[in-house]
Design an enzyme around this catalytic site. Structure first.
Site, PDB file in Angstrom:
ATOM      1  N   GLY A  10      63.161   2.861 -38.233  1.00 36.77           N
ATOM      2  CA  GLY A  10      63.128   1.602 -38.987  1.00 36.77           C
ATOM      3  C   GLY A  10      62.722   1.852 -40.426  1.00 36.77           C
ATOM      4  CB  ALA A  11      63.056   4.931 -42.385  1.00 36.13           C
ATOM      5  CG  ASN A  12      66.901   0.204 -42.731  1.00 31.97           C
ATOM      6  OD1 ASN A  12      66.555   0.563 -41.611  1.00 31.97           O
ATOM      7  ND2 ASN A  12      67.329  -1.014 -42.978  1.00 31.97           N
ATOM      8  N   GLY A  14      61.370  -3.149 -44.969  1.00 32.12           N
ATOM      9  CA  GLY A  14      60.022  -3.629 -44.642  1.00 32.12           C
ATOM     10  C   GLY A  14      58.940  -2.558 -44.666  1.00 32.12           C
ATOM     11  N   GLY A  16      58.523   0.009 -42.778  1.00 29.46           N
ATOM     12  CA  GLY A  16      59.029   1.385 -42.637  1.00 29.46           C
ATOM     13  C   GLY A  16      59.388   1.982 -43.985  1.00 29.46           C
ATOM     14  CB  SER A 139      52.030  -6.559 -33.073  1.00 30.33           C
ATOM     15  OG  SER A 139      51.602  -7.863 -33.392  1.00 30.33           O
ATOM     16  CE1 TYR A 165      57.471  -7.908 -32.199  1.00 25.78           C
ATOM     17  CE2 TYR A 165      55.494  -9.281 -32.214  1.00 25.78           C
ATOM     18  CZ  TYR A 165      56.225  -8.211 -32.720  1.00 25.78           C
ATOM     19  OH  TYR A 165      55.709  -7.452 -33.755  1.00 25.78           O
TER      20      TYR A 165
HETATM   21  N1  LIG Z   1      55.870  -7.966 -40.322  1.00 26.71           N
HETATM   22  C1  LIG Z   1      54.794  -8.223 -39.604  1.00 26.71           C
HETATM   23  O1  LIG Z   1      54.012  -9.153 -39.886  1.00 26.71           O
HETATM   24  C2  LIG Z   1      54.466  -7.390 -38.406  1.00 26.71           C
HETATM   25  C3  LIG Z   1      53.287  -7.692 -37.685  1.00 26.71           C
HETATM   26  C4  LIG Z   1      52.944  -6.907 -36.590  1.00 26.71           C
HETATM   27  C5  LIG Z   1      53.756  -5.855 -36.215  1.00 26.71           C
HETATM   28  N2  LIG Z   1      54.899  -5.592 -36.912  1.00 26.71           N
HETATM   29  C6  LIG Z   1      55.740  -4.463 -36.472  1.00 26.71           C
HETATM   30  O2  LIG Z   1      56.025  -3.650 -37.598  1.00 26.71           O
HETATM   31  C7  LIG Z   1      57.272  -2.968 -37.372  1.00 26.71           C
HETATM   32  C8  LIG Z   1      58.143  -3.082 -38.622  1.00 26.71           C
HETATM   33  O3  LIG Z   1      58.405  -4.451 -38.843  1.00 26.71           O
HETATM   34  P1  LIG Z   1      58.814  -5.025 -40.298  1.00 26.71           P
HETATM   35  O4  LIG Z   1      57.940  -6.202 -40.542  1.00 26.71           O
HETATM   36  O5  LIG Z   1      58.891  -3.961 -41.289  1.00 26.71           O
HETATM   37  O6  LIG Z   1      60.265  -5.598 -39.952  1.00 26.71           O
HETATM   38  P2  LIG Z   1      61.667  -5.458 -40.719  1.00 26.71           P
HETATM   39  O7  LIG Z   1      61.487  -5.581 -42.175  1.00 26.71           O
HETATM   40  O8  LIG Z   1      62.557  -6.414 -40.005  1.00 26.71           O
HETATM   41  O9  LIG Z   1      62.095  -3.959 -40.396  1.00 26.71           O
HETATM   42  C9  LIG Z   1      62.380  -3.588 -39.089  1.00 26.71           C
HETATM   43  C10 LIG Z   1      63.066  -2.242 -39.100  1.00 26.71           C
HETATM   44  O10 LIG Z   1      63.412  -1.934 -37.724  1.00 26.71           O
HETATM   45  C11 LIG Z   1      64.778  -1.615 -37.689  1.00 26.71           C
HETATM   46  N3  LIG Z   1      65.442  -1.902 -36.418  1.00 26.71           N
HETATM   47  C12 LIG Z   1      65.647  -3.092 -35.810  1.00 26.71           C
HETATM   48  N4  LIG Z   1      66.424  -2.929 -34.730  1.00 26.71           N
HETATM   49  C13 LIG Z   1      66.699  -1.600 -34.650  1.00 26.71           C
HETATM   50  C14 LIG Z   1      67.465  -0.806 -33.773  1.00 26.71           C
HETATM   51  N5  LIG Z   1      68.178  -1.340 -32.774  1.00 26.71           N
HETATM   52  N6  LIG Z   1      67.533   0.518 -33.982  1.00 26.71           N
HETATM   53  C15 LIG Z   1      66.877   1.085 -35.024  1.00 26.71           C
HETATM   54  N7  LIG Z   1      66.158   0.390 -35.911  1.00 26.71           N
HETATM   55  C16 LIG Z   1      66.070  -0.948 -35.719  1.00 26.71           C
HETATM   56  C17 LIG Z   1      65.413  -2.442 -38.796  1.00 26.71           C
HETATM   57  O11 LIG Z   1      66.702  -1.936 -39.115  1.00 26.71           O
HETATM   58  P3  LIG Z   1      67.845  -2.953 -39.709  1.00 26.71           P
HETATM   59  O12 LIG Z   1      67.405  -3.275 -41.103  1.00 26.71           O
HETATM   60  O13 LIG Z   1      69.091  -2.139 -39.644  1.00 26.71           O
HETATM   61  O14 LIG Z   1      67.868  -4.131 -38.797  1.00 26.71           O
HETATM   62  C18 LIG Z   1      64.374  -2.244 -39.891  1.00 26.71           C
HETATM   63  O15 LIG Z   1      64.553  -1.007 -40.518  1.00 26.71           O
HETATM   64  C19 LIG Z   1      57.873  -3.589 -36.114  1.00 26.71           C
HETATM   65  O16 LIG Z   1      57.660  -2.731 -35.026  1.00 26.71           O
HETATM   66  C20 LIG Z   1      57.092  -4.874 -35.910  1.00 26.71           C
HETATM   67  O17 LIG Z   1      56.986  -5.229 -34.566  1.00 26.71           O
HETATM   68  C21 LIG Z   1      55.283  -6.331 -37.996  1.00 26.71           C
END
Ligand SMILES: NC(=O)c1ccc[n+]([C@@H]2O[C@H](COP(=O)([O-])OP(=O)(O)OC[C@H]3O[C@@H](n4cnc5c(N)ncnc54)[C@H](OP(=O)(O)O)[C@@H]3O)[C@@H](O)[C@H]2O)c1
Length: 280
Positions: A10-12, A14, A16, A139, A165
């Site tokens: 998920g490096a592209n 947020g 990541g 989380s 989730y």
């Molecule tokens: N944001 C928050 O407040 C929060 C809070 C608690 C925990 N988290 C956790 O933090 C982590 C990162 O979340 P974020 O907030 O950075 O979300 P994000 O901006 O939506 O980024 C999520 C990343 O995961 C990738 N991803 C989704 N489906 C995938 C798949 N099938 N195969 C490979 N990669 C996939 C996305 O790729 P695409 O761009 O191609 O979809 C994107 O790179 C997650 O595990 C989330 O549960 C986030």
């Protein structure tokens, strides 16, 4: 961090992408595992504009496809002799029930099972590091989760996205505890990144949840702040091995939920996950 090789999913986008930026600045070589190669290449180019010395490589790895995960792992096994840190960061929230390519409920399939498979395939490389680490981005939502083995693969009907989730994030914690127990030479830990201003809650949410997430963004952490705990754990040389800890804001949290501390559940989920990755 020079000479360290770090792989992050998920490096592209947020958290990541911000984690990659931070680690690249520290001098680590970062393998960016992304669902879509093109999105990974765009993120890589953006990071390289800011840090021309960044050592980055993009690998396509769709966690919703065992085939894609196996392809990614075999590329990595052929190209690298060791991996120092694996950060299982990718994740999604979906209000609607969706299934992976292999017929597994999407949030469990991507947030846990795809990472379970990737980790298992990369273990031979991770174990070659002098100080190996596996960091799972969970989380605090795991505190509300339970593991419903009767509906884990197919997902419940009617579907409750928030429940699914929380279940998947509890699976992240149980997996971390399983790793720490089975592989005591690897420092395996998990974390809550904070509530972070990313598109996470906008992508696959019902319109009112997406709207709520949108307006709530002004109170959220920046993605750089959200990446801080992952970067801290990836760069720390003081992480214990053989005992999984849960971190929030770089600090160890006092305890897991009772469910997350249940060793019978840790083993049951591990065995069931192995069964699922073998049967499809
Ligand atoms: N944001 C928050 O407040 C929060 C809070 C608690 C925990 N988290 C956790 O933090 C982590 C990162 O979340 P974020 O907030 O950075 O979300 P994000 O901006 O939506 O980024 C999520 C990343 O995961 C990738 N991803 C989704 N489906 C995938 C798949 N099938 N195969 C490979 N990669 C996939 C996305 O790729 P695409 O761009 O191609 O979809 C994107 O790179 C997650 O595990 C989330 O549960 C986030």
């Amino acid at each position: 961090m020079h000479n360290k090789i770090i792989l992050i999913t998920g490096a592209n986008a947020g958290i990541g992408k911000s984690t990659v930026k931070g680690l690249a600045q520290e001098g680590a070589k970062v393998i960016m595992a992304c669902r879509k190669k093109e999105k990974g290449d765009l993120a890589k180019a953006e990071i390289e504009r800011h840090y021309p010395k960044a050592k980055l490589e993009v690998i396509e790895c769709n966690l919703a496809s065992f085939h894609s995960v196996k392809n990614a792992a075999s590329q990595i096994l052929q190209s690298y002799e060791h991996i120092d840190v694996l950060i299982n960061n990718a994740g999604l929230f979906s209000s609607h029930k969706k299934m992976t390519e292999d017929g597994v409920e999407m949030q469990f399939g991507v947030n846990h099972l795809g990472h379970f498979l990737l980790t298992k395939l990369l273990l031979p490389l991770i174990e070659k590091s002098s100080y190996p680490k596996i960091i799972n981005v969970s989380s605090v939502a795991h505190l509300h989760g339970t593991i419903d083995f009767d509906n884990l693969k197919d997902g419940k009907t009617p579907y409750n996205g928030l429940e699914a989730y929380a279940q998947s994030k509890l699976a992240n914690v149980l997996f971390t505890r399983g790793l720490a127990r089975k592989y005591p030479n690897i420092a395996s830990h998990c974390l809550h990144p904070g509530v972070v201003n990313t598109s996470f809650g906008n992508k696959y949410s019902k319109w009112y949840l997406s709207l709520f997430w949108h307006f709530w963004k002004i109170f959220m952490l920046s993605s750089e702040q959200g990446a801080a705990t992952s970067i801290h754990l990836a760069t720390s040389d003081r992480l214990p091995k053989g005992k999984a800890l849960f971190f929030d804001e770089k600090q160890k949290m006092r305890s897991f939920s009772d469910m997350a501390k249940n060793d019978i559940l840790v083993k049951k989920l591990w065995d069931y996950s192995e069964q699922l990755i073998e049967e499809v």
